[in-house]
Design a protein around this motif. Sequence first.
Motif, mmCIF file in Angstrom:
data_model
loop_
_atom_site.group_PDB
_atom_site.id
_atom_site.type_symbol
_atom_site.label_atom_id
_atom_site.label_comp_id
_atom_site.label_asym_id
_atom_site.label_seq_id
_atom_site.Cartn_x
_atom_site.Cartn_y
_atom_site.Cartn_z
ATOM 1 N N ASN A 70 0.839 -1.197 0.000
ATOM 2 C CA ASN A 70 0.000 0.000 0.000
ATOM 3 C C ASN A 70 0.873 1.246 0.000
ATOM 4 O OD1 ASN A 70 -2.452 -1.349 0.023
ATOM 5 N ND2 ASN A 70 -2.510 -1.457 2.243
ATOM 6 N N TYR A 71 0.571 2.137 -0.929
ATOM 7 C CA TYR A 71 1.244 3.425 -1.023
ATOM 8 C C TYR A 71 0.191 4.516 -1.025
ATOM 9 C CZ TYR A 71 5.867 1.550 -2.221
ATOM 10 O OH TYR A 71 7.081 0.918 -2.184
ATOM 11 N N GLN A 72 0.548 5.670 -0.501
ATOM 12 C CA GLN A 72 -0.358 6.813 -0.479
ATOM 13 C C GLN A 72 0.133 7.818 -1.518
ATOM 14 O OE1 GLN A 72 -0.426 8.952 3.220
ATOM 15 N NE2 GLN A 72 -2.318 9.990 2.715
ATOM 16 N N PHE A 73 -0.806 8.307 -2.355
ATOM 17 C CA PHE A 73 -0.441 9.300 -3.367
ATOM 18 C C PHE A 73 -0.249 10.647 -2.685
ATOM 19 C CE2 PHE A 73 -1.935 12.582 -6.434
ATOM 20 C CZ PHE A 73 -0.813 12.550 -7.264
ATOM 21 N N MET A 84 4.038 7.446 -1.166
ATOM 22 C CA MET A 84 4.729 7.124 0.071
ATOM 23 C C MET A 84 4.288 5.745 0.546
ATOM 24 S SD MET A 84 4.730 9.083 3.750
ATOM 25 C CE MET A 84 2.983 8.840 3.997
ATOM 26 N N ASN A 85 5.263 4.894 0.852
ATOM 27 C CA ASN A 85 4.992 3.561 1.373
ATOM 28 C C ASN A 85 4.307 3.704 2.731
ATOM 29 O OD1 ASN A 85 5.331 1.011 2.795
ATOM 30 N ND2 ASN A 85 6.728 0.447 1.148
ATOM 31 N N GLN A 86 3.206 2.991 2.944
ATOM 32 C CA GLN A 86 2.430 3.089 4.172
ATOM 33 C C GLN A 86 3.102 2.419 5.373
ATOM 34 O OE1 GLN A 86 -1.785 4.017 3.888
ATOM 35 N NE2 GLN A 86 -0.089 5.427 3.845
ATOM 36 N N GLU A 87 4.070 1.537 5.127
ATOM 37 C CA GLU A 87 4.725 0.832 6.221
ATOM 38 C C GLU A 87 6.008 1.507 6.677
ATOM 39 O OE1 GLU A 87 5.149 -3.338 5.345
ATOM 40 O OE2 GLU A 87 3.077 -3.466 4.654
#
Length: 188
Positions: A70-73, A84-87
């Motif tokens: 999961n990545y956030q735009f 951005m990588n969520q972890e």
Amino acid sequence: MKVNVNEIKPGYVIAYKDRLWTLVKGEHVKPGKGPAYLQAELKCLTDGTKLNQRFNTSETVEQVHLDKENYQFLYEEDDRLVFMNQENFEQVALPRSLIGEAARFLQEGMVVKVQTFEGRPLSVELPETVVLEVTQTEPTLKGQTAAASYKPALLSNGTRIMVPPHIETGVRVVVNTREGTYVERAKD
């Protein structure tokens, strides 16, 4: 992992001719004469080219498992999209071409799934639907709602879609990101 071609199904990713391919369609054929084979339509994950390939049913292929994270735009910079990588909160800039036409539905803060192979991003998967506001549409004409007709509408992201006649300017609608089509009126 080596698997027999009889075991691969649409959506599987295989390594073939030094590239990664996803099986789009596969048809098992048993001709009257000769051995059975799999007629496969493959799509390259790196450049999007398509290949029609015939595999003998006794052949094996290398099945590849991709990582999905999961990545956030965050934002768009020139022709690159920053996620951005969520972890681990690591940022990565990906070319807009990796997403294609669906990039028009990206919204700041949207969480997407990025498929990677050995740390290299291959594709970005948006949520199936997004909610957008209709900023411009034609007024409904009396009696027009009786027929199953659609009218053009301009959305808040600049995309044009066809909507039912009862949708007016200012209404929020649910849009399918894969096809760019109206789904329903937003329930908010």
